[in-house]
Motif scaffolding. Sequence first.
Motif, PDB file in Angstrom:
ATOM      1  N   ALA A   1       6.842   9.113  16.193  1.00  0.00           N
ATOM      2  CA  ALA A   1       7.688   7.920  16.349  1.00  0.00           C
ATOM      3  C   ALA A   1       6.908   6.820  17.080  1.00  0.00           C
ATOM      4  CB  ALA A   1       8.956   8.274  17.116  1.00  0.00           C
ATOM      5  N   CYS A   2       6.158   7.195  18.097  1.00  0.00           N
ATOM      6  CA  CYS A   2       5.377   6.198  18.863  1.00  0.00           C
ATOM      7  C   CYS A   2       4.333   5.542  17.976  1.00  0.00           C
ATOM      8  CB  CYS A   2       4.704   6.841  20.072  1.00  0.00           C
ATOM      9  SG  CYS A   2       5.867   7.276  21.382  1.00  0.00           S
ATOM     10  N   ARG A   3       3.759   6.312  17.046  1.00  0.00           N
ATOM     11  CA  ARG A   3       2.780   5.719  16.114  1.00  0.00           C
ATOM     12  C   ARG A   3       3.429   4.583  15.334  1.00  0.00           C
ATOM     13  NH1 ARG A   3       0.453  11.066  14.813  1.00  0.00           N
ATOM     14  NH2 ARG A   3      -1.388  11.086  16.126  1.00  0.00           N
ATOM     15  N   GLY A   4       4.655   4.823  14.881  1.00  0.00           N
ATOM     16  CA  GLY A   4       5.379   3.799  14.119  1.00  0.00           C
ATOM     17  C   GLY A   4       5.688   2.579  14.983  1.00  0.00           C
ATOM     18  N   TRP A   5       6.207   2.817  16.181  1.00  0.00           N
ATOM     19  CA  TRP A   5       6.567   1.692  17.066  1.00  0.00           C
ATOM     20  C   TRP A   5       5.334   0.895  17.455  1.00  0.00           C
ATOM     21  CZ3 TRP A   5       9.523   5.935  20.081  1.00  0.00           C
ATOM     22  CH2 TRP A   5      10.757   6.164  19.461  1.00  0.00           C
ATOM     23  N   ALA A   6       4.192   1.583  17.578  1.00  0.00           N
ATOM     24  CA  ALA A   6       2.955   0.887  17.979  1.00  0.00           C
ATOM     25  C   ALA A   6       2.517  -0.131  16.926  1.00  0.00           C
ATOM     26  CB  ALA A   6       1.839   1.896  18.221  1.00  0.00           C
ATOM     27  N   ARG A   7       2.943   0.100  15.669  1.00  0.00           N
ATOM     28  CA  ARG A   7       2.541  -0.808  14.579  1.00  0.00           C
ATOM     29  C   ARG A   7       3.367  -2.089  14.556  1.00  0.00           C
ATOM     30  NH1 ARG A   7       1.380   4.147  11.560  1.00  0.00           N
ATOM     31  NH2 ARG A   7       3.546   4.336  10.964  1.00  0.00           N
ATOM     32  N   GLY A   8       4.603  -1.999  14.979  1.00  0.00           N
ATOM     33  CA  GLY A   8       5.416  -3.210  14.950  1.00  0.00           C
ATOM     34  C   GLY A   8       6.888  -2.896  14.830  1.00  0.00           C
ATOM     35  N   PRO A   9       7.723  -3.918  14.753  1.00  0.00           N
ATOM     36  CA  PRO A   9       7.439  -5.353  14.524  1.00  0.00           C
ATOM     37  C   PRO A   9       6.644  -6.032  15.648  1.00  0.00           C
ATOM     38  CG  PRO A   9       9.742  -5.016  15.127  1.00  0.00           C
ATOM     39  CD  PRO A   9       9.160  -3.656  14.922  1.00  0.00           C
ATOM     40  N   VAL A  10       6.729  -5.500  16.849  1.00  0.00           N
ATOM     41  CA  VAL A  10       5.907  -6.029  17.940  1.00  0.00           C
ATOM     42  C   VAL A  10       4.809  -4.996  18.175  1.00  0.00           C
ATOM     43  CG1 VAL A  10       5.865  -6.788  20.338  1.00  0.00           C
ATOM     44  CG2 VAL A  10       7.947  -7.114  18.975  1.00  0.00           C
ATOM     45  N   PRO A  11       3.568  -5.310  17.892  1.00  0.00           N
ATOM     46  CA  PRO A  11       2.530  -4.289  18.036  1.00  0.00           C
ATOM     47  C   PRO A  11       2.283  -3.913  19.498  1.00  0.00           C
ATOM     48  CG  PRO A  11       1.548  -6.409  17.493  1.00  0.00           C
ATOM     49  CD  PRO A  11       3.040  -6.599  17.441  1.00  0.00           C
ATOM     50  N   MET A  12       1.876  -2.669  19.689  1.00  0.00           N
ATOM     51  CA  MET A  12       1.523  -2.212  21.036  1.00  0.00           C
ATOM     52  C   MET A  12       0.321  -3.031  21.515  1.00  0.00           C
ATOM     53  SD  MET A  12       0.758   1.713  21.987  1.00  0.00           S
ATOM     54  CE  MET A  12       2.126   2.397  22.891  1.00  0.00           C
ATOM     55  N   ARG A  13       0.391  -3.487  22.754  1.00  0.00           N
ATOM     56  CA  ARG A  13      -0.699  -4.343  23.256  1.00  0.00           C
ATOM     57  C   ARG A  13      -0.856  -4.166  24.755  1.00  0.00           C
ATOM     58  NH1 ARG A  13       3.873  -5.310  25.786  1.00  0.00           N
ATOM     59  NH2 ARG A  13       4.160  -7.421  26.507  1.00  0.00           N
ATOM     60  N   HIS A  14      -1.984  -4.686  25.265  1.00  0.00           N
ATOM     61  CA  HIS A  14      -2.209  -4.737  26.710  1.00  0.00           C
ATOM     62  C   HIS A  14      -1.415  -5.924  27.247  1.00  0.00           C
ATOM     63  CE1 HIS A  14      -5.558  -1.848  26.770  1.00  0.00           C
ATOM     64  NE2 HIS A  14      -5.931  -2.383  25.617  1.00  0.00           N
ATOM     65  N   THR A  15      -0.443  -5.669  28.101  1.00  0.00           N
ATOM     66  CA  THR A  15       0.386  -6.746  28.637  1.00  0.00           C
ATOM     67  C   THR A  15      -0.422  -7.642  29.570  1.00  0.00           C
ATOM     68  OG1 THR A  15       2.282  -5.281  28.532  1.00  0.00           O
ATOM     69  CG2 THR A  15       2.512  -7.213  29.941  1.00  0.00           C
TER      70      THR A  15
END
Length: 219
Positions: free
Chosen positions: A34-48
Motif C-alpha cells: 500500500a505504501c508503494r502505491g501512496w508513494a507514487r501519488g497523487p502527491v508523491p513521497m518527498r523530502h519535506t
Amino acid sequence: MAALIPRSRTTPAPGAVHVPEWLSEERQRELVEACRGWARGPVPMRHTELPGGGVMSVRSVSLGWHWSPYRYTRRAGDVNGAPVAPLPEWLVELGRRAVADAYQDEAAGQAYRPDVALVNFYGAGATMGMHQDKDERSGAPVVSLSVGDACLFRLGNTDGRGRPWQDIRLESGDLLVFGGPSRFAFHGVPKVYPGTAEPSVGPATGRLNLTLRETGLPG
Ligand SMILES: O=C(O)CCC(=O)C(=O)O
Ligand SMILES: [Fe+2]
C-alpha cells in the motif's frame, strides 16, 4: 520474523504502550504494498522542506490531510498542488484495533477516529530529530506502526528535547501508541539499523513508519 525470545509488551511511560510484533507478516506485506502505491501519488513521497531552508532526511506522504510544516491542508501546496489521497477505511479500522489492543480497552478503540496518516520512509542515514506531534487539535493518541529495518525510537518528556527519555527498539511489525500524558511528549528516531529487516516482509532496504492521528480539524 518471530523473535527467538518473544519480546513482551511494555509501558515505557504513562499513556505509551509498545506492543512488539503486533502486525502479522501478511499485514506488514500489505502495508508495504500500500505504501508503494501512496508513494507514487497523487502527491508523491518527498523530502519535506522546512521553513528554515533545510529538508527532512525521511521521505513522507500523507493520507486524509496533507502535512507540511506545521499545518494540515487538503492539497499539497508545497509539492504539486494535488488533493491528498483519502485515508482508507481499513487503515482507520486498523488504528481503532491498535488503540483497543494497546490500552486493552475496547471503548477507547471505538472512540478513536483517526483522519490522517503520515507515512515516513527512512532510507540510508535518515533520522528524525526530537519533536512533538502538536499540529493536531486533539488529544487522541498517536498510533505508530513500523515495518522494515529496526530503529532506535526515543520517547522523551513533554517539557523539552532533553532527558529524561526512554530508548525503545522498534522492530518490523511493532505497534507503539502514545496518548494520555505521553501524547505531547517529544520523540524522535536517532538511528535506523540497516539490514535488520526480514527481506520477505519489509521494503528491500530502509524502514517504513506509519502514524495515525486525529487532527481535530472540521470535515
Ligand atoms: O518513525 C517514527 O517512528 C516516528 C515518526 C514520527 O515521529 C512522526 O512522523 O511524527
Ligand atoms: Fe512524531
